[in-house]
Design a protein around this motif. Structure first.
Motif, PDB file in Angstrom:
ATOM      1  N   CYS A 169       2.167  15.052   6.616  1.00  0.00           N
ATOM      2  CA  CYS A 169       1.183  15.482   5.617  1.00  0.00           C
ATOM      3  C   CYS A 169       0.035  14.486   5.484  1.00  0.00           C
ATOM      4  N   CYS A 170       0.347  13.206   5.577  1.00  0.00           N
ATOM      5  CA  CYS A 170      -0.564  12.189   5.062  1.00  0.00           C
ATOM      6  C   CYS A 170      -1.162  11.248   6.100  1.00  0.00           C
ATOM      7  N   TRP A 171      -0.713  11.291   7.344  1.00  0.00           N
ATOM      8  CA  TRP A 171      -1.144  10.263   8.293  1.00  0.00           C
ATOM      9  C   TRP A 171      -2.666  10.241   8.469  1.00  0.00           C
ATOM     10  N   ALA A 172      -3.288  11.417   8.516  1.00  0.00           N
ATOM     11  CA  ALA A 172      -4.739  11.453   8.740  1.00  0.00           C
ATOM     12  C   ALA A 172      -5.492  10.910   7.535  1.00  0.00           C
ATOM     13  N   LEU A 173      -4.995  11.209   6.333  1.00  0.00           N
ATOM     14  CA  LEU A 173      -5.622  10.659   5.129  1.00  0.00           C
ATOM     15  C   LEU A 173      -5.458   9.144   5.078  1.00  0.00           C
ATOM     16  N   MET A 174      -4.309   8.655   5.562  1.00  0.00           N
ATOM     17  CA  MET A 174      -4.097   7.212   5.561  1.00  0.00           C
ATOM     18  C   MET A 174      -5.037   6.512   6.533  1.00  0.00           C
ATOM     19  N   LEU A 175      -5.433   7.180   7.610  1.00  0.00           N
ATOM     20  CA  LEU A 175      -6.382   6.580   8.542  1.00  0.00           C
ATOM     21  C   LEU A 175      -7.718   6.284   7.862  1.00  0.00           C
ATOM     22  N   ILE A 176      -8.092   7.120   6.896  1.00  0.00           N
ATOM     23  CA  ILE A 176      -9.328   6.863   6.156  1.00  0.00           C
ATOM     24  C   ILE A 176      -9.232   5.525   5.437  1.00  0.00           C
ATOM     25  N   MET A 177      -8.047   5.223   4.923  1.00  0.00           N
ATOM     26  CA  MET A 177      -7.845   3.948   4.243  1.00  0.00           C
ATOM     27  C   MET A 177      -8.131   2.780   5.182  1.00  0.00           C
ATOM     28  N   PHE A 178      -7.634   2.865   6.421  1.00  0.00           N
ATOM     29  CA  PHE A 178      -7.914   1.812   7.387  1.00  0.00           C
ATOM     30  C   PHE A 178      -9.411   1.726   7.684  1.00  0.00           C
ATOM     31  N   ALA A 179     -10.053   2.883   7.813  1.00  0.00           N
ATOM     32  CA  ALA A 179     -11.465   2.903   8.180  1.00  0.00           C
ATOM     33  C   ALA A 179     -12.367   2.383   7.072  1.00  0.00           C
ATOM     34  N   THR A 180     -11.918   2.447   5.817  1.00  0.00           N
ATOM     35  CA  THR A 180     -12.741   1.946   4.712  1.00  0.00           C
ATOM     36  C   THR A 180     -12.569   0.454   4.510  1.00  0.00           C
ATOM     37  N   GLY A 181     -11.670  -0.159   5.258  1.00  0.00           N
ATOM     38  CA  GLY A 181     -11.492  -1.593   5.103  1.00  0.00           C
ATOM     39  C   GLY A 181     -10.132  -1.967   4.588  1.00  0.00           C
ATOM     40  N   VAL A 182      -9.175  -1.039   4.645  1.00  0.00           N
ATOM     41  CA  VAL A 182      -7.770  -1.254   4.371  1.00  0.00           C
ATOM     42  C   VAL A 182      -7.448  -1.346   2.887  1.00  0.00           C
ATOM     43  N   ALA A 183      -8.288  -1.907   2.056  1.00  0.00           N
ATOM     44  CA  ALA A 183      -7.888  -2.098   0.661  1.00  0.00           C
ATOM     45  C   ALA A 183      -9.017  -1.789  -0.306  1.00  0.00           C
ATOM     46  N   ASP A 184      -9.780  -0.734  -0.069  1.00  0.00           N
ATOM     47  CA  ASP A 184     -10.820  -0.320  -0.990  1.00  0.00           C
ATOM     48  C   ASP A 184     -10.183   0.538  -2.073  1.00  0.00           C
ATOM     49  N   LEU A 185     -10.152   0.048  -3.303  1.00  0.00           N
ATOM     50  CA  LEU A 185      -9.402   0.712  -4.364  1.00  0.00           C
ATOM     51  C   LEU A 185      -9.960   2.076  -4.716  1.00  0.00           C
ATOM     52  N   VAL A 186     -11.273   2.263  -4.630  1.00  0.00           N
ATOM     53  CA  VAL A 186     -11.844   3.564  -4.964  1.00  0.00           C
ATOM     54  C   VAL A 186     -11.331   4.632  -3.998  1.00  0.00           C
ATOM     55  N   MET A 214       0.820  -1.212   0.000  1.00  0.00           N
ATOM     56  CA  MET A 214       0.000   0.000   0.000  1.00  0.00           C
ATOM     57  C   MET A 214       0.856   1.266   0.000  1.00  0.00           C
ATOM     58  N   VAL A 215       1.960   1.246   0.728  1.00  0.00           N
ATOM     59  CA  VAL A 215       2.864   2.396   0.724  1.00  0.00           C
ATOM     60  C   VAL A 215       3.457   2.598  -0.659  1.00  0.00           C
ATOM     61  N   ALA A 216       3.851   1.502  -1.308  1.00  0.00           N
ATOM     62  CA  ALA A 216       4.397   1.606  -2.659  1.00  0.00           C
ATOM     63  C   ALA A 216       3.376   2.219  -3.610  1.00  0.00           C
ATOM     64  N   ALA A 217       2.126   1.792  -3.484  1.00  0.00           N
ATOM     65  CA  ALA A 217       1.091   2.279  -4.387  1.00  0.00           C
ATOM     66  C   ALA A 217       0.729   3.730  -4.123  1.00  0.00           C
ATOM     67  N   THR A 256      -4.791   8.786  -2.929  1.00  0.00           N
ATOM     68  CA  THR A 256      -3.496   8.922  -3.591  1.00  0.00           C
ATOM     69  C   THR A 256      -3.460  10.175  -4.455  1.00  0.00           C
ATOM     70  N   ALA A 257      -4.522  10.404  -5.214  1.00  0.00           N
ATOM     71  CA  ALA A 257      -4.584  11.601  -6.071  1.00  0.00           C
ATOM     72  C   ALA A 257      -4.486  12.868  -5.232  1.00  0.00           C
ATOM     73  N   VAL A 258      -5.181  12.896  -4.097  1.00  0.00           N
ATOM     74  CA  VAL A 258      -5.143  14.074  -3.228  1.00  0.00           C
ATOM     75  C   VAL A 258      -3.733  14.292  -2.688  1.00  0.00           C
ATOM     76  N   MET A 259      -3.094  13.231  -2.186  1.00  0.00           N
ATOM     77  CA  MET A 259      -1.766  13.377  -1.600  1.00  0.00           C
ATOM     78  C   MET A 259      -0.733  13.810  -2.625  1.00  0.00           C
ATOM     79  N   VAL A 260      -0.785  13.216  -3.818  1.00  0.00           N
ATOM     80  CA  VAL A 260       0.167  13.590  -4.862  1.00  0.00           C
ATOM     81  C   VAL A 260      -0.044  15.043  -5.272  1.00  0.00           C
ATOM     82  N   ALA A 261      -1.291  15.448  -5.455  1.00  0.00           N
ATOM     83  CA  ALA A 261      -1.581  16.821  -5.868  1.00  0.00           C
ATOM     84  C   ALA A 261      -1.156  17.822  -4.805  1.00  0.00           C
ATOM     85  N   GLU A 262      -1.476  17.540  -3.547  1.00  0.00           N
ATOM     86  CA  GLU A 262      -1.121  18.461  -2.468  1.00  0.00           C
ATOM     87  C   GLU A 262       0.387  18.663  -2.363  1.00  0.00           C
ATOM     88  N   LYS A 263       1.155  17.598  -2.580  1.00  0.00           N
ATOM     89  CA  LYS A 263       2.594  17.656  -2.329  1.00  0.00           C
ATOM     90  C   LYS A 263       3.432  18.009  -3.543  1.00  0.00           C
TER      91      LYS A 263
END
Length: 257
Positions: free
Chosen positions: A192-209, A69-72, A215-222
């Motif tokens: 920058c990203c820890w709080a956004l990554m928590l959403i990933m855990f809350a959605t079930g860890v591997a929800d691609l949508v 997930m970090v790689a992606a 990912t788009a938000v983090m890349v754009a912001e940074k």
């Protein structure tokens, strides 16, 4: 300070980083299309870990999944800094070990975050089984939305957006210097990203949508020139989404699903 445009094709780390990113998404897609390959709720993701002592095999699986997930999600945001560091470190005699220390520092920081996340998930797994399914997601959305407006978010983004300025003030020669620079920059990325990554855990860890959107938000912001203007609107959207989930998106406790 050299520019990333001066990276030779032979030394440019960008192709490798983008290849690892693509491999991460391919692996996640493979998990998505295999029935039962990933859990639908964070409590289920750590059910085996929380049921008893942490087994080495379970830890290996968790760590491997986290690295995918970090790689992606995170590697695309590090490309500008990686290219800039490659240019600067090329002036040293032992450039190979120096770059290895720099990238190892990133790995250490993100693995450390994974350990903390694992401990917290195991600790709250019994609670997650007792609360409505949407409460965890609503809390993560509200937390991430609020964090978008904090000075810490802005400070970390400022450090991440300008690799040249970061290296100008913090760069040191040698392996120890590379480790220090890599650790500091990785911590800024994490900030920058820890709080956004928590959403990933809350959605079930591997929800691609959700992962694609985050990912788009983090890349754009940074990395985007207009990324600074994106932070507050994203915060508003996350807060509204959190409120909506809290009001209408809750369901029965996870153990009743």
């Amino acid at each position: 300070m050299p520019t990333t445009g001066q990276v030779s094709a032979r030394r440019d780390p960008a192709p490798l980083l983008w290849s690892l990113t693509a491999a991460g998404w391919v692996a996640l897609l493979a998990l998505e299309i295999v029935p039962g390959a990933h859990p639908a709720h964070p409590a289920e993701a750590v059910a085996g870990l929380a049921a008893g002592p942490l087994r080495p095999a379970a830890l290996v699986l968790f760590t491997g999944g986290w690295l995918v997930m970090v790689a992606a999600m995170m590697l695309p945001t590090t490309v500008p800094m990686a290219r800039m560091f490659t240019v600067v470190s090329s002036r040293q005699d032992a450039a190979g070990p120096v770059r290895a220390a720099f990238f190892a520092a990133y790995l250490a920081v993100w693995l450390g975050f994974a350990v903390v996340a694992l401990v917290l998930l195991v600790a709250i797994a019994p609670l997650l089984h007792q609360v409505p399914h949407g409460i965890g997601l609503a809390a993560a959305l509200l937390l991430a939305g609020t964090f978008q407006f904090t000075p810490l978010k802005q400070r970390c983004l400022t450090l991440c957006r300008d690799p040249a300025a970061f290296l100008f003030t913090r760069y040191r020669r040698g392996v120890a210097g590379a480790w220090s620079v890599g650790t500091r920059h990785a911590l800024s990325c994490l900030g920058c990203c820890w709080a956004l990554m928590l959403i990933m855990f809350a959605t079930g860890v591997a929800d691609l949508v959700w992962m694609l959107g985050l990912t788009a938000v983090m890349v754009a912001e940074k990395t985007a020139r207009w990324g600074r203007r994106l932070v507050r609107p994203v915060g508003v959207v996350l807060l509204l989404a959190g409120i909506a989930v809290a009001l209408v998106g809750t369901g029965p406790p996870a153990h009743l699903h």
